[in-house]
Write a protein that holds these residues in place. Structure first.
Motif, short mmCIF file in Angstrom:
data_model
loop_
_atom_site.label_atom_id
_atom_site.label_comp_id
_atom_site.label_asym_id
_atom_site.label_seq_id
_atom_site.Cartn_x
_atom_site.Cartn_y
_atom_site.Cartn_z
N LEU A 63 0.89 -1.28 0.01
CA LEU A 63 -0.06 -0.02 -0.05
C LEU A 63 0.81 1.17 -0.14
N VAL A 64 0.71 2.11 -0.96
CA VAL A 64 1.22 3.37 -0.93
C VAL A 64 0.36 4.64 -1.21
N SER A 65 0.97 5.75 -0.86
CA SER A 65 0.10 7.04 -0.81
C SER A 65 -0.24 7.33 -2.28
N LYS A 66 -1.60 7.67 -2.35
CA LYS A 66 -2.20 8.31 -3.76
C LYS A 66 -1.25 9.53 -4.21
N ASN A 67 -0.56 10.21 -3.35
CA ASN A 67 0.08 11.21 -3.91
C ASN A 67 1.43 10.61 -4.65
N ASP A 68 1.78 9.40 -4.25
CA ASP A 68 3.01 8.95 -5.09
C ASP A 68 2.68 8.11 -6.21
N LEU A 69 1.41 7.63 -6.26
CA LEU A 69 0.97 6.87 -7.09
C LEU A 69 -0.44 6.80 -7.47
N LYS A 70 -1.03 7.06 -8.84
CA LYS A 70 -2.23 7.43 -9.24
C LYS A 70 -3.07 6.13 -9.44
N ASN A 111 9.68 -8.33 -9.01
CA ASN A 111 9.89 -8.76 -7.57
C ASN A 111 8.44 -9.18 -7.17
N LYS A 112 7.44 -9.23 -8.00
CA LYS A 112 6.21 -9.77 -7.72
C LYS A 112 5.64 -9.15 -6.61
N ILE A 113 5.37 -7.85 -6.85
CA ILE A 113 4.70 -6.87 -6.17
C ILE A 113 3.69 -5.96 -6.71
N ILE A 114 2.45 -5.84 -6.06
CA ILE A 114 1.51 -5.11 -6.52
C ILE A 114 1.40 -3.96 -5.62
N TYR A 115 1.57 -2.70 -6.16
CA TYR A 115 1.42 -1.41 -5.52
C TYR A 115 0.05 -0.86 -5.58
N LEU A 116 -0.51 -0.76 -4.66
CA LEU A 116 -1.96 -0.26 -4.41
C LEU A 116 -1.86 1.25 -4.07
N PRO A 117 -2.35 2.42 -4.97
CA PRO A 117 -2.43 3.58 -4.22
C PRO A 117 -3.96 3.92 -3.40
N VAL A 118 -3.70 4.04 -2.10
CA VAL A 118 -4.98 4.15 -1.23
C VAL A 118 -4.44 4.99 0.03
N PRO A 119 -5.62 5.71 0.44
CA PRO A 119 -5.28 6.60 1.51
C PRO A 119 -4.94 6.02 2.62
N SER A 120 -4.37 6.39 3.55
CA SER A 120 -3.54 5.83 4.75
C SER A 120 -4.41 5.11 5.80
N ARG A 121 -5.61 5.52 5.81
CA ARG A 121 -6.86 5.01 6.51
C ARG A 121 -7.77 4.51 5.45
N LYS A 156 -10.62 1.94 3.87
CA LYS A 156 -11.25 1.05 4.02
C LYS A 156 -11.00 -0.19 3.02
N ARG A 157 -11.46 -1.29 3.55
CA ARG A 157 -11.25 -2.70 2.72
C ARG A 157 -11.75 -2.43 1.44
N GLU A 158 -13.20 -2.08 1.19
CA GLU A 158 -13.50 -1.86 0.11
C GLU A 158 -12.88 -0.98 -0.76
N THR A 159 -12.26 0.03 -0.50
CA THR A 159 -11.42 1.07 -1.26
C THR A 159 -10.08 0.21 -1.95
N ARG A 160 -9.79 -0.54 -0.91
CA ARG A 160 -8.31 -1.43 -1.35
C ARG A 160 -8.81 -2.48 -2.53
N GLU A 161 -9.96 -2.95 -2.14
CA GLU A 161 -10.39 -4.16 -3.11
C GLU A 161 -10.67 -3.68 -4.31
N LYS A 162 -11.36 -2.39 -4.33
CA LYS A 162 -11.73 -1.66 -5.52
C LYS A 162 -10.66 -1.32 -6.40
N GLN A 163 -9.46 -0.74 -5.77
CA GLN A 163 -8.41 -0.59 -6.52
C GLN A 163 -7.61 -1.90 -7.12
N LEU A 164 -7.69 -2.80 -6.38
CA LEU A 164 -7.08 -4.25 -6.92
C LEU A 164 -7.92 -4.74 -8.15
#
Length: 230
Positions: free
Chosen positions: A93-100, A108-118, A120-128
């Motif tokens: 999880l990374v800041s939305k300021n660093d990644l759109k 390296n088999k990493i998925i970077y998700l731009p999400v707010p620091s706090r 919700k699960r639904e927000t992270r799921e939507k990004q993925l």
């Protein structure tokens, strides 16, 4: 809250003492871990009796989880493992300021998700899921052309969305819709589903004629279907 590991009736238990009124017992996937939450004032004897009375249910629940390979509900949290094209990637999880938008580090088999620091699960799921949508749309054109040549049928369009089935076909307008979660599976599964839906442009039902078409156009479809649904 106090947490400790105990053994009751040969069952490994994680005991948590909390400021609550009642005792609770849970058997959790994927390995059948047993957790007991108990009020601070409850004695060790009461906890032992509580577990003993439920031993048969615990064993039954553990067997169900292990035999059916039931997995824990996904939290889309930092460090959690997720599948992309049948390979395991770690969420970061990374800041939305660093990644759109979501980004994949293939090496390296990493998925970077731009999400707010706090977030919700639904927000992270939507990004993925948006990443899955983008990946599937990228993969569809060459697979579609390959499968059109195999089956001899072309849909009017191919859409992508999140749904219960892996795919569906509307005969009225010859539209094929694919489940965006196909991006989690082996690319061969995408070909199988595409052929399956194109065969519906010839035979709508799943009867003997349809299965003969699948045998012709995708000889190992039964094995792929099994892997797809695992």
């Amino acid at each position: 809250m106090a947490r400790e590991k105990i053994i009751i009736e040969d069952i490994n238990i994680t005991l948590e003492r909390k400021n609550i009124k009642n005792m609770y017992l849970r058997v959790l996937p994927p390995n059948g871990e047993v957790k007991v939450s108990a009020p601070l004032f409850v004695s060790d004897k009461d906890i032992i009796d509580f577990v003993r009375l439920r031993k048969e249910w615990i064993m039954s629940k553990q067997k169900l989880i292990l035999e059916n390979k039931i997995q824990s509900p996904l939290k889309y949290a930092d460090g959690e493992k997720h599948m992309l094209w049948a390979k395991e990637y770690t969420l970061k999880l990374v800041s939305k300021n660093d990644l759109k938008e979501a980004l994949v580090d293939w090496e390296n088999k990493i998925i970077y998700l731009p999400v707010p620091s706090r977030s919700k699960r639904e927000t992270r799921e939507k990004q993925l899921y948006e990443l899955y949508r983008k990946e599937l749309k990228r993969a569809i054109p060459p697979v579609l052309e390959k499968c059109v040549k195999i089956v001899g049928q072309r849909p009017s369009e191919v859409k992508v969305r999140n749904m219960k089935n892996w795919g569906n076909c509307r005969l009225q307008d010859r539209r094929v819709t694919l489940n965006l979660k196909l991006a989690k599976k082996d690319p061969e599964c995408l070909e199988y589903v595409m052929i399956h839906e194109l065969c519906h442009l010839i035979e709508f039902n799943h009867g003997k004629k349809f299965k003969r078409l699948m045998d012709i156009y995708c000889p190992n479809w039964k094995e792929i279907k099994k892997r797809l649904n695992e």
